[in-house]
Design a protein around this motif. Sequence first.
Motif, mmCIF file in Angstrom:
data_model
loop_
_atom_site.group_PDB
_atom_site.id
_atom_site.type_symbol
_atom_site.label_atom_id
_atom_site.label_comp_id
_atom_site.label_asym_id
_atom_site.label_seq_id
_atom_site.Cartn_x
_atom_site.Cartn_y
_atom_site.Cartn_z
ATOM 1 N N CYS A 35 0.824 -1.210 0.000
ATOM 2 C CA CYS A 35 0.000 0.000 0.000
ATOM 3 C C CYS A 35 0.857 1.258 0.000
ATOM 4 C CB CYS A 35 -0.940 -0.007 1.197
ATOM 5 S SG CYS A 35 -2.293 -1.202 1.050
ATOM 6 N N LEU A 36 1.973 1.265 0.741
ATOM 7 C CA LEU A 36 2.833 2.448 0.761
ATOM 8 C C LEU A 36 3.491 2.678 -0.598
ATOM 9 C CD1 LEU A 36 4.613 2.350 4.251
ATOM 10 C CD2 LEU A 36 2.845 3.929 3.463
ATOM 11 N N PHE A 39 0.824 3.772 -2.928
ATOM 12 C CA PHE A 39 0.420 5.150 -2.633
ATOM 13 C C PHE A 39 1.395 6.137 -3.268
ATOM 14 C CE2 PHE A 39 -0.254 8.731 0.440
ATOM 15 C CZ PHE A 39 -1.594 8.923 0.166
ATOM 16 N N ALA A 42 0.897 6.136 -6.964
ATOM 17 C CA ALA A 42 -0.396 6.750 -7.286
ATOM 18 C C ALA A 42 -0.262 8.265 -7.408
ATOM 19 C CB ALA A 42 -1.433 6.389 -6.226
ATOM 20 N N CYS A 104 0.647 -3.779 -4.721
ATOM 21 C CA CYS A 104 1.039 -2.451 -5.182
ATOM 22 C C CYS A 104 0.251 -2.031 -6.423
ATOM 23 C CB CYS A 104 2.537 -2.433 -5.472
ATOM 24 S SG CYS A 104 3.152 -0.877 -6.132
ATOM 25 N N ALA A 107 -3.263 -1.301 -5.373
ATOM 26 C CA ALA A 107 -3.365 -0.104 -4.536
ATOM 27 C C ALA A 107 -3.220 1.167 -5.362
ATOM 28 C CB ALA A 107 -2.308 -0.148 -3.435
ATOM 29 N N THR A 111 -6.000 4.037 -4.815
ATOM 30 C CA THR A 111 -5.581 5.253 -4.117
ATOM 31 C C THR A 111 -5.396 6.424 -5.073
ATOM 32 O OG1 THR A 111 -3.254 4.547 -4.216
ATOM 33 C CG2 THR A 111 -4.497 4.000 -2.228
ATOM 34 N N ILE A 115 -6.430 10.199 -4.160
ATOM 35 C CA ILE A 115 -5.516 11.333 -4.243
ATOM 36 C C ILE A 115 -6.063 12.396 -5.187
ATOM 37 C CG2 ILE A 115 -3.214 12.036 -4.995
ATOM 38 C CD1 ILE A 115 -2.265 9.229 -4.082
ATOM 39 N N ILE A 153 -7.240 13.276 1.820
ATOM 40 C CA ILE A 153 -6.604 12.077 1.270
ATOM 41 C C ILE A 153 -6.375 11.005 2.328
ATOM 42 C CG2 ILE A 153 -4.486 11.195 0.211
ATOM 43 C CD1 ILE A 153 -4.237 13.854 -1.258
ATOM 44 N N ALA A 157 -7.478 6.788 2.523
ATOM 45 C CA ALA A 157 -6.321 5.968 2.159
ATOM 46 C C ALA A 157 -6.039 4.933 3.247
ATOM 47 C CB ALA A 157 -5.096 6.856 1.937
ATOM 48 N N ALA A 161 -6.307 0.730 3.246
ATOM 49 C CA ALA A 161 -5.278 -0.191 3.743
ATOM 50 C C ALA A 161 -5.860 -1.152 4.775
ATOM 51 C CB ALA A 161 -4.117 0.604 4.344
#
Length: 237
Positions: A35-36, A39, A42, A104, A107, A111, A115, A153, A157, A161
Amino acid sequence: MDRIIEQIPRFFSGPNMALLLESAMLTLGMTVAGCLIGFGFAFVLVFLRQTPGLWALPMRVICIAYVEVFRRIPFIVVIYLVLFFIQAVTPDASLFTIAVIAICLYAIAYTADIIRGGLESVPRTQVEAAEAMNLSRLQTNLRIVLPQAWPVIVPPAIAFAVAFIKDTALVSQVGVFELTFRGKELNNQGYSGILVFGTIALCYFLLSFPLSLLGQYLEKRLATPRGQRRSRKIRRP
């Protein structure tokens, strides 16, 4: 019920708990890493999607197509697509890496819309003022738009997650040793399904609940002063 009571001491033994703890950390690690990274990518996708000018039209179309396609493909299909593609390119890739890449990719698509909605919530006059000060598009987004968009955001987000922690159970289909996979193993060893998967459900709750609390905390922390004043009760004289 007698069977469950009889199995409880053996099930909650040290080796079994260590196995579940290891798989829980693997589940959390996959979710956070995927997810990070997603993100971050994204943000790049949204920046490219909002690039003005006719020359950027093909790039905008590609970005929109990516989001629309991946939002309509089941996550399990994405996992298998990544699995077969990665194995064709690098057969020695670990299943954890394959799972993180699949998370990833998924996500990024979800996301990116979060955003984009946050960035577009900032009044257009703020952007026009930055342009009048000769700030570049990147500077405008980093210094003007993004700081005001964070309150919009961050909460959804984190909610994404938290929800995705549960979806990581699907990566057990390709052999990743996460919580659901370990639950199947323990169930195959003769332990009661109610006991095993009841414990697995509790583990998922313990993983997701703190993240939910973090999301609530950040939502209040990032709330604008105007929003905070509205949330207060009106004091009567």
